[in-house]
Enzyme design. Structure first.
Site, PDB file in Angstrom:
ATOM      1  N   GLY A  28      12.043  49.281 -51.415  1.00 32.48           N
ATOM      2  CA  GLY A  28      13.401  49.442 -50.868  1.00 32.48           C
ATOM      3  C   GLY A  28      14.409  48.648 -51.692  1.00 32.48           C
ATOM      4  O   GLY A  28      15.446  49.168 -52.111  1.00 32.48           O
ATOM      5  N   HIS A  29      14.087  47.361 -51.936  1.00 31.22           N
ATOM      6  CA  HIS A  29      14.983  46.528 -52.752  1.00 31.22           C
ATOM      7  C   HIS A  29      15.092  47.092 -54.172  1.00 31.22           C
ATOM      8  O   HIS A  29      16.174  47.126 -54.754  1.00 31.22           O
ATOM      9  CB  HIS A  29      14.446  45.100 -52.853  1.00 31.22           C
ATOM     10  CG  HIS A  29      14.295  44.410 -51.538  1.00 31.22           C
ATOM     11  ND1 HIS A  29      13.075  43.992 -51.054  1.00 31.22           N
ATOM     12  CD2 HIS A  29      15.217  44.047 -50.606  1.00 31.22           C
ATOM     13  CE1 HIS A  29      13.242  43.407 -49.881  1.00 31.22           C
ATOM     14  NE2 HIS A  29      14.527  43.428 -49.577  1.00 31.22           N
ATOM     15  N   GLN A  46      19.957  33.813 -38.912  1.00 35.89           N
ATOM     16  CA  GLN A  46      19.812  35.149 -38.332  1.00 35.89           C
ATOM     17  C   GLN A  46      18.495  35.306 -37.565  1.00 35.89           C
ATOM     18  O   GLN A  46      18.166  36.391 -37.114  1.00 35.89           O
ATOM     19  CB  GLN A  46      19.978  36.235 -39.390  1.00 35.89           C
ATOM     20  CG  GLN A  46      18.880  36.309 -40.431  1.00 35.89           C
ATOM     21  CD  GLN A  46      19.245  37.275 -41.560  1.00 35.89           C
ATOM     22  OE1 GLN A  46      20.075  36.979 -42.407  1.00 35.89           O
ATOM     23  NE2 GLN A  46      18.632  38.453 -41.565  1.00 35.89           N
ATOM     24  N   ALA A  56      19.777  51.829 -45.746  1.00 41.58           N
ATOM     25  CA  ALA A  56      20.099  52.516 -44.490  1.00 41.58           C
ATOM     26  C   ALA A  56      19.099  52.183 -43.383  1.00 41.58           C
ATOM     27  O   ALA A  56      19.364  52.444 -42.216  1.00 41.58           O
ATOM     28  CB  ALA A  56      20.136  54.019 -44.715  1.00 41.58           C
ATOM     29  N   LYS A  57      17.949  51.598 -43.740  1.00 44.97           N
ATOM     30  CA  LYS A  57      16.982  51.247 -42.689  1.00 44.97           C
ATOM     31  C   LYS A  57      17.622  50.266 -41.707  1.00 44.97           C
ATOM     32  O   LYS A  57      17.369  50.302 -40.520  1.00 44.97           O
ATOM     33  CB  LYS A  57      15.727  50.633 -43.291  1.00 44.97           C
ATOM     34  CG  LYS A  57      14.565  50.679 -42.317  1.00 44.97           C
ATOM     35  CD  LYS A  57      13.548  49.638 -42.590  1.00 44.97           C
ATOM     36  CE  LYS A  57      14.027  48.369 -42.007  1.00 44.97           C
ATOM     37  NZ  LYS A  57      13.190  47.233 -42.086  1.00 44.97           N
ATOM     38  N   SER A  84       9.261  47.888 -45.448  1.00 43.39           N
ATOM     39  CA  SER A  84       9.856  46.669 -44.907  1.00 43.39           C
ATOM     40  C   SER A  84       8.942  45.486 -45.216  1.00 43.39           C
ATOM     41  O   SER A  84       7.716  45.636 -45.250  1.00 43.39           O
ATOM     42  CB  SER A  84       9.994  46.814 -43.378  1.00 43.39           C
ATOM     43  OG  SER A  84      10.092  45.546 -42.768  1.00 43.39           O
ATOM     44  N   SER A  85       9.540  44.323 -45.416  1.00 41.00           N
ATOM     45  CA  SER A  85       8.724  43.120 -45.668  1.00 41.00           C
ATOM     46  C   SER A  85       7.803  42.860 -44.485  1.00 41.00           C
ATOM     47  O   SER A  85       6.695  42.344 -44.643  1.00 41.00           O
ATOM     48  CB  SER A  85       9.616  41.901 -45.867  1.00 41.00           C
ATOM     49  OG  SER A  85      10.579  42.183 -46.844  1.00 41.00           O
ATOM     50  N   MET A  88      16.057  38.818 -48.570  1.00 41.59           N
ATOM     51  CA  MET A  88      15.347  37.639 -48.092  1.00 41.59           C
ATOM     52  C   MET A  88      14.034  37.506 -48.858  1.00 41.59           C
ATOM     53  O   MET A  88      13.081  36.875 -48.383  1.00 41.59           O
ATOM     54  CB  MET A  88      15.108  37.732 -46.588  1.00 41.59           C
ATOM     55  CG  MET A  88      16.436  37.795 -45.812  1.00 41.59           C
ATOM     56  SD  MET A  88      16.360  37.147 -44.138  1.00 41.59           S
ATOM     57  CE  MET A  88      15.246  38.288 -43.388  1.00 41.59           C
ATOM     58  N   GLY A  89      13.976  38.129 -50.025  1.00 40.96           N
ATOM     59  CA  GLY A  89      12.781  38.026 -50.853  1.00 40.96           C
ATOM     60  C   GLY A  89      11.690  38.964 -50.406  1.00 40.96           C
ATOM     61  O   GLY A  89      11.951  39.914 -49.654  1.00 40.96           O
TER      62      GLY A  89
HETATM   63  O1  PAF Z   1      18.646  42.677 -44.874  1.00 35.44           O
HETATM   64  C1  PAF Z   1      18.333  41.509 -45.173  1.00 35.44           C
HETATM   65  O2  PAF Z   1      17.346  41.254 -45.876  1.00 35.44           O
HETATM   66  C2  PAF Z   1      19.173  40.354 -44.652  1.00 35.44           C
HETATM   67  O3  PAF Z   1      19.631  40.596 -43.375  1.00 35.44           O
HETATM   68  C3  PAF Z   1      20.329  39.958 -45.596  1.00 35.44           C
HETATM   69  C4  PAF Z   1      21.341  41.082 -45.732  1.00 35.44           C
HETATM   70  C5  PAF Z   1      19.778  39.594 -46.957  1.00 35.44           C
HETATM   71  C6  PAF Z   1      21.063  38.740 -45.031  1.00 35.44           C
HETATM   72  O4  PAF Z   1      20.225  37.636 -44.924  1.00 35.44           O
END
Ligand code: PAF
EC number: 6.3.2.1
Length: 282
Positions: A36-37, A61, A149-150, A186-187, A30-31
């Site tokens: 982590g990413h 979501q 895994a978070k 985490s963001s 989600m940017g």
């Molecule tokens: O983990 C996230 O950032 C989101 O839930 C995902 C998997 C990109 C889906 O919008």
């Protein structure tokens, strides 16, 4: 690196890669990219020929009211720079109206796994996650998709969906990345004030205590949960949403510790909801 808005364009790029025999690794995000990413992207570079990430703050979501869809951190320029430096080939950053056009009405519900833990205080959340992940898999057709895994419940739900719907993608789940004091990256950490950030270490502290108790032979979940709760309650800024000890595959509550266990918690610190977990096998 190409930044793509259109579904037709990313699908065409993906087809072209496949025709050339390239394995596509995909990281949905989600940017607001963080370490982590980047750890997921680094793994894609090892496993695959092409790296695709998506950046899309998925409205379905988030609950329509009381959740942080509107204020969720967005910084596409910074994300592009980080992605470029990490060696990403394609960023898919679609517009909401193309992902969910007028008349859109289909969703995916991974029933039992979506119910406990975060599903209780965020009803509908995992339906939104499963739906967008399925759509992204259909649009991009990755060979391997990577999750952290978070978000253990999310990862289990995605794996279940892939198995149940015969999707041809391998799911890899990589370890949680933590800062030096143990807080899971985490963001949403960016919402925390200085003081709240200090209190946030209590999540990992309580998880470490639980692991220590189990490693020392404690097998009674109630006892472990009680001690975790005591640790978290010592931080006046932190309000518990849940602390749970569940089966690592079914997410059903476990009274006795044995086999694969997931110890998970979610808390509120001010207006910020944070989650964390550890897995343990006894
Ligand atoms: O983990 C996230 O950032 C989101 O839930 C995902 C998997 C990109 C889906 O919008």
């Amino acid at each position: 690196m190409e930044v793509i808005r259109r579904i037709s364009r990313i699908s065409a790029c993906s087809r072209a890669l496949k025709e050339r025999g390239c394995a596509i690794g995909f990281v949905p995000t989600m940017g607001c990219l963080h370490e982590g990413h980047l750890s997921l992207i680094r793994q894609v570079k090892k496993d695959c020929d092409a790296v695709v990430i998506s950046i899309f703050v998925n409205p379905t979501q988030f609950a329509p009211e009381g959740e942080d869809y509107k204020r969720y951190p967005r910084d596409i320029d910074k994300d592009c720079l980080l992605a470029f430096n990490a060696g990403v080939d394609f960023i898919f950053a679609p517009l909401t109206g193309e992902v969910y056009p007028d008349g859109y009405q289909t969703s995916i519900n991974v029933e039992k796994l979506s119910f406990p833990l975060c599903g209780i205080s965020r009803p509908g959340h995992f339906r939104g996650v499963a739906t967008i992940v399925a759509k992204l898999f259909n649009i991009i057709s990755p060979d391997i998709a990577y999750f952290g895994a978070k978000d253990a419940q999310q990862a289990l739900i995605v794996k279940r969906m892939v198995a149940d719907l015969n999707m041809e993608v391998e799911i890899k789940v990589l370890p949680t990345v933590r800062t030096a004091d143990g807080l899971a990256v985490s963001s949403r950490n960016s919402y925390l004030t200085k003081e709240e950030r200090k209190s946030a270490v209590v999540l990992y502290k309580s998880l470490l205590k639980a692991r220590h108790l189990i490693n020392s032979g404690e097998r009674n979940s109630k006892q472990i949960l009680k001690i975790m709760e005591e640790i978290v309650r010592k931080e006046p800024r932190v309000k518990i949403d849940y602390i749970s000890l569940v089966d690592g595959e079914t997410l059903r509550e476990r009274k006795e510790i044995s086999g694969k266990i997931l110890i998970a918690l979610a808390v509120w610190i001010g207006n910020t909801r944070l989650i964390d977990n550890i897995s343990i096998e006894v």
